[in-house]
Every structure is written in structure tokens, then in C-alpha cells.
Design a protein around this motif. Structure first.
Motif, short mmCIF file in Angstrom:
data_model
loop_
_atom_site.label_atom_id
_atom_site.label_comp_id
_atom_site.label_asym_id
_atom_site.label_seq_id
_atom_site.Cartn_x
_atom_site.Cartn_y
_atom_site.Cartn_z
N GLU A 85 0.84 -1.20 0.00
CA GLU A 85 0.00 0.00 0.00
C GLU A 85 0.87 1.25 0.00
O GLU A 85 0.62 2.20 -0.75
CB GLU A 85 -0.91 -0.01 1.22
N SER A 86 1.92 1.25 0.82
CA SER A 86 2.80 2.42 0.91
C SER A 86 3.45 2.73 -0.43
O SER A 86 3.53 3.89 -0.84
CB SER A 86 3.87 2.16 1.98
N ASP A 87 3.92 1.69 -1.13
CA ASP A 87 4.55 1.91 -2.43
C ASP A 87 3.57 2.47 -3.44
O ASP A 87 3.93 3.34 -4.26
CB ASP A 87 5.14 0.60 -2.96
N LEU A 88 2.32 2.00 -3.40
CA LEU A 88 1.31 2.50 -4.33
C LEU A 88 0.95 3.95 -4.03
O LEU A 88 0.68 4.73 -4.95
CB LEU A 88 0.06 1.62 -4.27
N VAL A 89 0.97 4.32 -2.75
CA VAL A 89 0.71 5.72 -2.38
C VAL A 89 1.80 6.62 -2.94
O VAL A 89 1.52 7.68 -3.52
CB VAL A 89 0.62 5.85 -0.84
N ILE A 90 3.04 6.18 -2.79
CA ILE A 90 4.16 6.97 -3.30
C ILE A 90 4.12 7.03 -4.82
O ILE A 90 4.31 8.09 -5.43
CB ILE A 90 5.50 6.36 -2.82
N LYS A 91 3.86 5.88 -5.44
CA LYS A 91 3.78 5.83 -6.90
C LYS A 91 2.69 6.74 -7.43
O LYS A 91 2.82 7.34 -8.51
CB LYS A 91 3.52 4.39 -7.35
N GLY A 92 1.61 6.88 -6.67
CA GLY A 92 0.51 7.74 -7.09
C GLY A 92 0.81 9.22 -6.90
O GLY A 92 0.00 10.07 -7.28
N GLY A 93 1.97 9.53 -6.31
CA GLY A 93 2.36 10.93 -6.10
C GLY A 93 1.67 11.58 -4.92
O GLY A 93 1.61 12.81 -4.84
N PHE A 94 1.17 10.76 -3.98
CA PHE A 94 0.44 11.29 -2.84
C PHE A 94 1.37 11.47 -1.64
O PHE A 94 2.32 10.72 -1.46
CB PHE A 94 -0.70 10.37 -2.44
N ILE A 95 1.07 12.45 -0.81
CA ILE A 95 1.73 12.62 0.47
C ILE A 95 0.92 11.85 1.51
O ILE A 95 -0.30 11.97 1.57
CB ILE A 95 1.80 14.11 0.86
N LYS A 96 1.61 11.05 2.32
CA LYS A 96 0.93 10.09 3.18
C LYS A 96 -0.18 10.71 4.02
O LYS A 96 -1.31 10.21 4.04
CB LYS A 96 1.95 9.39 4.08
N ASN A 97 0.12 11.78 4.72
CA ASN A 97 -0.88 12.35 5.62
C ASN A 97 -2.07 12.94 4.88
O ASN A 97 -3.21 12.87 5.34
CB ASN A 97 -0.23 13.41 6.52
N ASP A 98 -1.82 13.51 3.70
CA ASP A 98 -2.93 14.01 2.88
C ASP A 98 -3.75 12.86 2.32
O ASP A 98 -4.98 12.92 2.26
CB ASP A 98 -2.39 14.88 1.74
N PHE A 99 -3.05 11.81 1.91
CA PHE A 99 -3.71 10.67 1.28
C PHE A 99 -4.75 10.05 2.19
O PHE A 99 -5.88 9.80 1.78
CB PHE A 99 -2.65 9.63 0.90
N TYR A 100 -4.38 9.77 3.44
CA TYR A 100 -5.29 9.07 4.34
C TYR A 100 -6.45 9.94 4.83
O TYR A 100 -7.36 9.45 5.47
CB TYR A 100 -4.53 8.51 5.53
N MET A 101 -6.41 11.22 4.50
CA MET A 101 -7.52 12.10 4.86
C MET A 101 -8.39 12.42 3.65
O MET A 101 -9.25 13.29 3.71
CB MET A 101 -6.98 13.39 5.48
N ASP A 102 -8.16 11.71 2.54
CA ASP A 102 -8.92 11.94 1.31
C ASP A 102 -9.53 10.61 0.86
O ASP A 102 -8.82 9.73 0.37
CB ASP A 102 -8.00 12.50 0.22
N SER A 103 -10.82 10.45 1.04
CA SER A 103 -11.48 9.17 0.76
C SER A 103 -11.38 8.78 -0.72
O SER A 103 -11.29 7.58 -1.04
CB SER A 103 -12.95 9.23 1.18
N LYS A 104 -11.38 9.75 -1.62
CA LYS A 104 -11.28 9.45 -3.05
C LYS A 104 -9.92 8.85 -3.39
O LYS A 104 -9.82 7.89 -4.17
CB LYS A 104 -11.53 10.70 -3.88
N LYS A 105 -8.87 9.40 -2.80
CA LYS A 105 -7.53 8.87 -3.05
C LYS A 105 -7.41 7.46 -2.46
O LYS A 105 -6.83 6.56 -3.07
CB LYS A 105 -6.47 9.79 -2.45
N GLU A 106 -7.94 7.29 -1.26
CA GLU A 106 -7.90 5.96 -0.64
C GLU A 106 -8.65 4.94 -1.49
O GLU A 106 -8.19 3.80 -1.67
CB GLU A 106 -8.52 6.01 0.77
N LYS A 107 -9.80 5.32 -1.99
CA LYS A 107 -10.59 4.41 -2.81
C LYS A 107 -9.81 3.99 -4.06
O LYS A 107 -9.83 2.81 -4.45
CB LYS A 107 -11.90 5.09 -3.21
N ALA A 108 -9.11 4.96 -4.66
CA ALA A 108 -8.34 4.65 -5.87
C ALA A 108 -7.22 3.64 -5.57
O ALA A 108 -7.00 2.70 -6.33
CB ALA A 108 -7.75 5.94 -6.44
N ILE A 109 -6.53 3.83 -4.44
CA ILE A 109 -5.45 2.92 -4.10
C ILE A 109 -5.99 1.54 -3.73
O ILE A 109 -5.40 0.50 -4.09
CB ILE A 109 -4.60 3.49 -2.95
N ARG A 110 -7.11 1.48 -3.01
CA ARG A 110 -7.71 0.18 -2.70
C ARG A 110 -8.08 -0.56 -3.98
O ARG A 110 -7.94 -1.79 -4.08
CB ARG A 110 -8.94 0.35 -1.80
#
Length: 273
Positions: free
Chosen positions: A37-62
Motif C-alpha cells: 500500500e505504501s509503495d502505491l501511495v508513493i507511486k501515485g504521487g500522494f503525500i501520506k498524511n494528505d492521502f489518508y484524509m482523502d477518501s477518493k484517493k484511498e478508494k483509488a489505491i484500494r
């Protein structure tokens, strides 16, 4: 690939356990793949703390995690999903994939008291730390796995001081029969010509009934007289739409009997909500 689902609250040692498992199974001459999951977050160009507070970004990574698991699963080697996997509905979807591909799976929970996890988080490099708001939000969202749930079983819960029961994990994956596909994961020999129409109609009818009941103040034990079924509790229209879309995707790929559509969709909703 036998499937190992890693789950736990933030900073509970999930990636360390993943590497430990990889080393063990590699020594057993097993090919090991990791979906991180962490690698996919980085690959998506997301910042970790912003990512987990954005449901749309989380949905995309899931969605990317599910796709990666579906592409990689086979019956020979080991696939480890390294991530928070904090939503029981997501773990259930991965379980369904393991049944579809007739391969065993197990769940490993990295169990750590919240205050200890926060101390572990505070000891990380600043750029790798969770903010307090993000950390607290993930703690509140975390749905603890339960060995009584078939999608979490067998469950191995370990603290940082515990040794991984590696031989037991190996046995749970390689010394058991492959799971038998059920109606929700097995394609029937013959499908009805109006299957897609009925799939869309029945699932939409059930969603509409839940939304109507919710508007009337009925939020639990919602009866569906047309199908003699009960929805355990309601949720938002947006989530119902998302879950219906996921169910349609699975059902279009792996058709079920027409008279089973309503029962399977209600079962899926009750497990995911």
C-alpha cells in the motif's frame, strides 16, 4: 499464490513482518510477491498524511490493490498484501478473490496498543511520520479482524515482542485443501440471456429499498419483503452505489444463478457495511 493479508493500526510493524515472511518463504524456495500500500501511495504521487484524509484517493489505491491481487494470485507461490487493510469489506473482497482462484489465505494482525504505536511513529524520520490527526483518524476507522469471520480466518495476531508462528502460517497455506468456490465466485455452466438486465434491476431495487427505509428513519434490520431478506443496517447512498458497482463487476465476470442474485447481493452488503 497463497494469500497473506497484513493488517494493523499505523506504526504497528506491518512492513517489518512482511519482510520477515518474505525471508522465511524464500528460504522455503517459494516465490514471494508483495503488494505494498505504501509503495502505491508513493507511486501515485500522494503525500501520506494528505492521502489518508482523502477518501477518493484511498478508494483509488484500494482499487489498485485489488487489481494487483487479481493479476498476481495463483496456487503456487506467496502473495503478501502489506498495508493497513483496516476496512473489513476490503478484506472480504480479497478473501473472495482467494476463493475465486482456489488458493488458501490467512490474515496476520500486527497488534500493538495505540499509545505504543504513537511512540513508534514519533521515533520515525519526520517525513515518514503520521500527523496526530491522521493517526487518530486511522485508529478510529480500524475494524479489528475477528477469527470468527471466515474472511479473516485463520488469523494470527502478533505483538512486536512475539515471534511470528512461521511454521503455523506455512501449514495454513500449504497443508490444507484449496477453498471450494461458492455461488458468489463460481461461474455456472449456462447463463440466462437476460442475466445482465436482471442483475442490474435486482441490485438497484434493493439499493432503492434501503435508501427509502433510511429516509423513513429505519436504519437497521431493513426488511425486503420481495426477497424475504433483511439488511442488517443502512449506510449512505454514495457507499451503497459504490458497493453495488463492485458487486456488479464481480457478478458480470463470474455469473451466478438468477435466483441467487438478491441473496448474494444482500450477503455482500451485510458483510461490507
Amino acid at each position: 499464490m497463497p494469500l497473506i493479508i497484513i493488517t494493523g493500526i499505523p506504526s504497528s510493524g506491518k512492513t517489518s513482518r512482511t519482510q520477515e515472511l518474505k525471508s522465511f518463504f524464500s528460504d522455503k524456495n517459494k516465490k514471494v510477491e508483495i503488494v505494498s500500500e505504501s509503495d502505491l501511495v508513493i507511486k501515485g504521487g500522494f503525500i501520506k498524511n494528505d492521502f489518508y484524509m482523502d477518501s477518493k484517493k484511498e478508494k483509488a489505491i484500494r482499487g489498485e490493490i485489488r487489481s494487483a491481487v487479481q493479476r498476481t494470485l495463483n496456487s503456487r507461490d506467496v502473495l503478501i498484501v502489506d498495508g493497513s487493510n483496516y476496512i473489513k469489506g476490503s478484506r472480504y473482497e480479497l478473501y473472495c478473490l482467494s476463493k475465486l482462484y482456489k488458493t488458501p489465505q490467512c490474515t496476520i494482525q500486527c497488534d500493538l496498543p495505540v499509545e505504543h504505536a504513537w511512540l513508534m511513529n514519533s521515533g520515525r524520520d519526520e517525513g515518514e511520520q503520521y500527523s496526530r490527526d491522521t493517526f487518530d483518524a486511522l485508529i478510529l476507522r480500524y475494524e479489528t479482524p475477528n477469527n470468527k469471520n471466515r474472511w479473516d480466518s485463520p488469523l494470527f495476531a502478533v505483538t512486536p515482542d512475539d515471534k511470528l508462528p512461521l511454521e503455523d502460517i506455512y501449514h495454513s497455506l500449504y497443508s490444507v485443501d484449496a477453498p471450494k468456490p461458492n455461488m458468489s465466485t463460481q461461474s455456472p455452466a449456462v447463463s440466462a440471456t437476460n442475466y445482465l438486465y436482471e442483475l442490474d434491476r435486482i441490485s438497484q431495487e434493493i439499493v432503492n429499498a434501503i435508501i427509502t427505509a433510511d429516509q423513513m428513519g429505519i436504519t437497521s434490520d431493513i426488511k425486503l419483503p420481495s426477497y424475504d431478506l433483511i439488511i442488517e443496517r443502512s449506510t449512505s447512498a454514495a457507499q451503497l452505489t459504490r458497493l453495488r458497482r463492485q458487486f456488479l463487476t464481480y457478478s458480470k465476470m463470474h455469473q451466478v444463478e438468477l435466483n441467487q442474485i438478491a441473496q448474494l447481493f444482500v450477503q455482500y452488503l451485510n458483510k461490507s457495511i
